[in-house]
Design an enzyme around this catalytic site. Structure first.
Site, PDB file in Angstrom:
ATOM      1  N   TYR A 148       0.835  -1.212   0.000  1.00  0.00           N
ATOM      2  CA  TYR A 148       0.000   0.000   0.000  1.00  0.00           C
ATOM      3  C   TYR A 148       0.866   1.257   0.000  1.00  0.00           C
ATOM      4  CZ  TYR A 148      -3.787   3.182   1.377  1.00  0.00           C
ATOM      5  OH  TYR A 148      -4.706   4.202   1.420  1.00  0.00           O
ATOM      6  N   GLU A 150       4.126   1.785  -0.728  1.00  0.00           N
ATOM      7  CA  GLU A 150       4.958   1.995  -1.912  1.00  0.00           C
ATOM      8  C   GLU A 150       4.108   2.081  -3.180  1.00  0.00           C
ATOM      9  OE1 GLU A 150       7.657   3.123  -1.339  1.00  0.00           O
ATOM     10  OE2 GLU A 150       9.179   1.772  -0.571  1.00  0.00           O
TER      11      GLU A 150
END
Length: 323
Positions: A148, A150
């Protein structure tokens, strides 16, 4: 179309934030194309909109290209709670990255503005407090939350590269903890967890010692920020923090929910999940200066409305609402 009326695409439009945004845009007189694959969004969230002649629903996974004709795009498609985005982490990253590529490609073809719903998670477990937009963050690239964190960071990169390379009109909003009606009772987020546990008389689960802090923004305030950002001058691309700077510890929130629900639930503690941020508070100086925006709904006011929503939901579904 009426003068000033737009046809607006909202990806993730059947989700918690998306459904509120669709309602807001319809109330402003626009046409809304709601796109959702119903991984975390629900038809119940948009049930009241289905009969509106200016509302259209399309079931579609945004990791695949979409060919429609619209005037603006709000890209909200992505599971946002740790329970849901860690369920299929590869798909979560695809939704953020491929979803950004596909919506940006559509905006480029149509030459229209597009807004990305990014997240305070791009700051990771922040060392700088509160977090201004200039802070690059402290993110673990290989942890369980990385799909989530990155994924959203990469989506921001794509938005700004499309802006620089293709002169695309972009807006990037970094969303801090938001709560309100239409949250899922099983999403594992702290507000929905505490309210449902309190209403059912269950133990209220606090991860860690409860000293970690969050800043809770009521959903209507956030949606107002979205629309202000989208309608702001072209040069105001963001990223811009949208959240409530009033900071509360998780332990304080648990006690407040118990008091407001009249619950007899007791608080129990569990180990803190890996990479869970210890502090989270937005610096909203830019939002105040550039958008004339700041939250107006207090935590108490917002909790009253949110508790009432979950009370009705639990009456309708019983304990199955948490299954």
């Amino acid at each position: 179309m009426f003068l000033g009326q737009k046809r607006i695409l909202v990806t993730g439009g059947a989700g918690f934030l998306g459904s509120h945004l669709c309602t807001h845009l319809l109330n402003e007189g626009h046409e809304v194309l709601c796109v959702d694959n119903f991984f975390t969004g629900t038809r119940g969230n948009i049930a009241s909109l289905i009969g509106n002649e200016r509302f259209e629903l399309l079931r579609h996974d945004i990791t695949f290209p979409l060919f429609v004709e619209v005037d603006e795009i709000y890209n909200l498609a992505c599971p946002a709670s740790p329970i849901h985005y860690q369920l299929d982490p590869v798909q979560t990253t695809k939704t953020s990255v491929l979803g950004a590529i596909n919506t940006l490609g559509l905006a480029k073809r149509l030459k229209i503005p597009i807004m990305q719903a990014s997240t305070s998670e791009v700051y990771g477990d922040p060392i700088l407090h509160p977090q201004p937009e200039s802070y690059w963050g402290n993110v673990n690239p290989v942890g369980p939350r990385s799909c989530y964190d990155e994924g959203k960071r990469c989506a921001e990169t794509l938005f700004f590269d499309y802006h620089r390379q293709h002169k695309l009109k972009i807006k990037v909003a970094r969303i801090f903890n938001t709560y309100g009606p239409f949250m899922r009772p099983d999403d594992g987020r702290v507000v929905s967890n505490f309210i449902c546990q309190a209403l059912l008389g269950r133990e209220i689960t606090v991860f860690g010692d409860g000293s970690q802090t969050r800043s809770f923004c009521f959903v209507t305030d956030l949606i107002d920020g979205f629309v202000r950002l989208m309608n702001s001058p072209v040069h105001l691309t963001g990223p811009i923090n949208l959240g409530n700077p009033a900071e509360f510890s998780v332990g304080e929130l648990a006690k407040k929910v118990i008091t407001m629900t009249g619950s007899k639930s007791r608080i129990v503690t569990r180990p803190l999940p890996q990479d869970d941020p210890k502090q989270r508070q937005p610096d909203i100086t830019l939002a105040r200066q550039q958008l004339g925006w700041e939250p107006v709904v207090s935590l108490e006011q917002g909790l009253i409305l949110t508790i009432a929503y979950f009370e009705n939901l639990l009456k309708e579904r019983g304990t199955k609402a948490l299954a």
